[in-house]
Design an enzyme around this catalytic site. Structure first.
Site, short mmCIF file in Angstrom:
data_model
loop_
_atom_site.label_atom_id
_atom_site.label_comp_id
_atom_site.label_asym_id
_atom_site.label_seq_id
_atom_site.Cartn_x
_atom_site.Cartn_y
_atom_site.Cartn_z
N LYS A 22 0.84 -1.21 0.00
CA LYS A 22 0.00 0.00 0.00
C LYS A 22 0.87 1.26 0.00
O LYS A 22 0.63 2.18 -0.79
CB LYS A 22 -0.88 -0.02 1.27
CG LYS A 22 -1.47 1.31 1.66
CD LYS A 22 -2.31 1.20 2.91
CE LYS A 22 -1.58 1.42 4.22
NZ LYS A 22 -1.23 2.81 4.53
N ASN A 23 1.85 1.30 0.89
CA ASN A 23 2.61 2.54 1.05
C ASN A 23 3.60 2.79 -0.09
O ASN A 23 4.22 3.85 -0.15
CB ASN A 23 3.32 2.55 2.41
CG ASN A 23 2.32 2.72 3.54
OD1 ASN A 23 1.14 3.01 3.30
ND2 ASN A 23 2.76 2.52 4.77
N CYS A 116 -4.16 12.84 13.74
CA CYS A 116 -4.74 11.51 13.58
C CYS A 116 -4.89 10.91 14.97
O CYS A 116 -4.55 11.55 15.96
CB CYS A 116 -3.93 10.65 12.62
SG CYS A 116 -2.61 9.73 13.35
N ARG A 121 0.97 14.58 13.69
CA ARG A 121 1.47 14.26 12.34
C ARG A 121 1.58 15.49 11.43
O ARG A 121 0.82 15.65 10.46
CB ARG A 121 0.58 13.18 11.69
CG ARG A 121 0.62 11.87 12.46
CD ARG A 121 -0.06 10.75 11.76
NE ARG A 121 0.68 10.22 10.63
CZ ARG A 121 0.24 9.25 9.84
NH1 ARG A 121 -0.94 8.73 10.05
NH2 ARG A 121 0.97 8.83 8.83
N ASP A 305 5.13 0.65 12.04
CA ASP A 305 3.95 -0.06 11.53
C ASP A 305 3.90 -1.52 11.96
O ASP A 305 2.94 -2.22 11.65
CB ASP A 305 3.89 0.04 9.99
CG ASP A 305 3.58 1.44 9.52
OD1 ASP A 305 3.13 2.27 10.33
OD2 ASP A 305 3.80 1.73 8.32
N ARG A 397 -8.29 -0.97 4.88
CA ARG A 397 -7.47 0.08 4.27
C ARG A 397 -6.09 -0.46 3.90
O ARG A 397 -5.48 0.01 2.95
CB ARG A 397 -7.26 1.25 5.24
CG ARG A 397 -8.47 2.06 5.52
CD ARG A 397 -8.12 3.28 6.33
NE ARG A 397 -7.03 4.01 5.69
CZ ARG A 397 -6.28 4.94 6.28
NH1 ARG A 397 -6.52 5.26 7.53
NH2 ARG A 397 -5.31 5.53 5.64
N1 EPU Z 1 7.12 14.49 10.46
C1 EPU Z 1 7.31 15.83 10.76
N2 EPU Z 1 7.08 16.75 9.78
C2 EPU Z 1 6.66 16.39 8.52
C3 EPU Z 1 6.45 15.03 8.24
C4 EPU Z 1 6.68 14.09 9.24
O1 EPU Z 1 7.70 16.19 11.86
O2 EPU Z 1 6.48 17.27 7.67
C5 EPU Z 1 7.39 13.48 11.49
C6 EPU Z 1 6.15 12.69 11.89
O3 EPU Z 1 5.41 13.33 12.90
C7 EPU Z 1 6.76 11.37 12.35
C8 EPU Z 1 7.97 11.20 11.43
O4 EPU Z 1 8.26 12.50 10.92
O5 EPU Z 1 7.22 11.48 13.68
C9 EPU Z 1 7.77 10.24 10.28
O6 EPU Z 1 6.63 10.58 9.53
P1 EPU Z 1 6.53 10.29 7.98
O7 EPU Z 1 6.30 11.57 7.27
O8 EPU Z 1 7.70 9.45 7.56
O9 EPU Z 1 5.21 9.43 7.89
P2 EPU Z 1 4.12 9.45 6.76
O10 EPU Z 1 4.78 9.65 5.44
O11 EPU Z 1 3.02 10.34 7.15
C10 EPU Z 1 4.31 6.89 6.31
C11 EPU Z 1 3.37 5.74 6.23
C12 EPU Z 1 2.89 5.37 7.63
C13 EPU Z 1 4.10 5.04 8.48
C14 EPU Z 1 5.10 6.21 8.48
C15 EPU Z 1 6.38 5.92 9.22
C16 EPU Z 1 2.34 6.03 4.08
C17 EPU Z 1 1.15 6.39 3.30
N3 EPU Z 1 2.24 6.10 5.40
O12 EPU Z 1 3.58 7.98 6.86
O13 EPU Z 1 2.10 4.19 7.45
O14 EPU Z 1 3.71 4.77 9.80
O15 EPU Z 1 5.44 6.55 7.11
O16 EPU Z 1 7.03 4.86 8.64
O17 EPU Z 1 3.37 5.65 3.53
C18 EPU Z 1 0.43 2.61 7.97
O18 EPU Z 1 0.63 2.10 6.87
O19 EPU Z 1 -0.27 2.06 8.87
C19 EPU Z 1 1.02 3.92 8.26
C20 EPU Z 1 0.57 4.70 9.20
#
Ligand code: EPU
Length: 420
Positions: A22-23, A116, A121, A305, A397
């Protein structure tokens, strides 16, 4: 609303096939906006998040078709530049439309995702990166308004190696003027999948999979063609199912090299794991699993995850484990539910202390997010009696037909539909 009824199932045995990730697929779908023409993706999972992203692409004017694991997205004509709140609130990854719309249309309007269930986030790193590339960004009535005539390559140092920010910045840089260097970039395999797909379509990207990604802007790219990598979290969940039930499961169509931290932890728990190319055999111990201290971290560390699922396993271990959540400090919504099944878990900030108990007892519980739901299934497979898991729409999902797949291993799990 659907629920799962899960009964104690004994050791799971047999072969199970992992779906596409998915990701990895969500960024690929968004990246299809970058190119005029039809992008083609194979090994695509049939998940609710894919449908949500398809609805978003459809609203933007992209023609999406999905059949038998093959998804095509024809972005010949973009008709809208807006990702509305109604979709973004269902799926945060809608934010991935921001950069490609900006590149393609010079303007994008994307709803702010908001918080969330397990914390704020933020998306500040996405916006910081796009601003550095020359986009003008303003927040207006809950929407991000981004405008840019032509983006210009630059150096960006991320404060955190965010997957989402790396994806958005990489997509923005592909057709920017000159060179972009992203430092402290996310190293997840899903980033590599996207970079390779963009590269095959004509983008010039190097370093994906390391902390420094370089993107040399090109004039245009062709439509994408990519085979989605196997879902390392789904595979890890099946591995955890083998371990918690003391069974023996052959997990097919997986990438053990993407799962090293999870494999290591499960081995420390007492599992016997053998990997061959794209498959792995996971054999749980016939004694109680061992307690292990874990910390989640950015790839290649132990993934957040998989934190909920491993907590179910540790819940039955002999001894005490500590689980430190370093990515999302509040990602513990499964803890009160596991406690309802008899787990002994104490929370202190972002640290959970799990004192292994000898048995869990079935009870009604509530699924609160994708991974919390799968953790409850794992616990239900070993709990005495019946566990009813409510609100399983979360699991659809991120896991494709999970109950059918687990039934193939002998799990006693069924989906029931009844008013709550
Ligand atoms: N963060 C910031 N600022 C930003 C973006 C992120 O401070 O602008 C912080 C977040 O708060 C967090 C860390 O950086 O502490 C990592 O967040 P990241 O942006 O890497 O997460 P994401 O891209 O929102 C993806 C996956 C999540 C998974 C995380 C971490 C997708 C669609 N989602 O989220 O997947 O937990 O990376 O690996 O790829 C899931 O599949 O259940 C899921 C939640």
């Amino acid at each position: 609303m659907d629920s799962f009824l899960v009964k104690n199932s004994g050791g799971l045995e047999g072969r199970i096939r992992v779906s596409g990730a998915k990701n990895a697929m969500l960024p690929l779908m968004a990246a299809s906006i970058l190119a005029e023409g039809k992008s083609v993706f194979e090994n695509v999972p049939n998940l609710r998040d894919m449908k949500t992203m398809s609805s978003l692409l459809d609203m933007l004017g992209v023609e999406v078709e999905f059949k038998n694991g093959r998804l095509t997205a024809d972005a010949s004509a973009i008709q809208s530049e807006e990702a509305p709140y109604s979709l973004v609130k269902q799926m945060r990854a809608s934010i991935y439309a921001l950069a490609p719309l900006l590149v393609r249309q010079g303007h994008a309007r994307v709803s702010l995702p908001g918080g969330c269930a397990w914390g704020p986030r933020p998306i500040d790193q996405h916006l910081k990166g796009l601003t550095a590339l020359g986009a003008r960004i303003k927040i207006d009535h809950g929407y991000i308004e981004a405008t840019a005539r032509k983006l210009k390559g630059t150096g960006i140092i991320l404060s955190v190696p965010s997957v989402g920010a790396t994806v958005n910045i990489m997509m923005a840089a592909v057709m920017a003027r000159g060179k972009t260097v992203i430092e402290n970039a996310a190293r997840e395999p899903e980033i590599v999948n996207l970079a390779e797909a963009l590269g095959e379509a004509g983008a010039k990207i190097s370093g994906a999979g390391s902390s420094t990604i370089e993107v040399e802007g090109v004039k245009e790219i062709s439509p994408l063609a990519s085979r989605v990598i196997p879902d390392r979290i789904e595979a890890g969940t099946f591995a955890a199912a083998a371990v918690i039930t003391g069974g023996e499961v052959i997990i097919e169509n997986c990438r053990p090299d993407h799962m090293r931290a999870v494999i290591q932890v499960l081995k420390e728990c007492g599992a016997d794991i053998e990997t061959i190319d794209d498959s792995m055999t996971v054999k749980g111990s016939n004694r109680r699993t061992r307690a292990v201290d874990i910390e989640t971290g950015y790839y290649p560390s132990f993934p957040t995850d998989m934190q909920a699922q491993i907590m179910s396993v540790l819940g039955l271990a002999s001894g005490s484990s500590s689980v430190v959540e370093n990515i999302y400090a509040d990602r513990f919504s499964h803890v009160p539910e596991l406690r309802r099944l008899g787990a002994d878990i104490h929370l202190d900030g972002n640290v959970a202390v799990v004192r292994g108990v000898k048995k869990l007892e079935g009870a009604p519980v509530m699924a609160t997010d994708i991974r919390a739901s799968s953790a409850l299934i794992l616990a239900g497979l070993v709990a005495e009696g019946e566990t009813k898991i409510l609100r399983i729409y979360h699991i659809d999902r991120g896991y494709e037909r999970i109950e059918e797949k687990l039934r193939g291993l002998g799990a006693d799990i069924k989906r029931v539909n009844e008013p709550h």
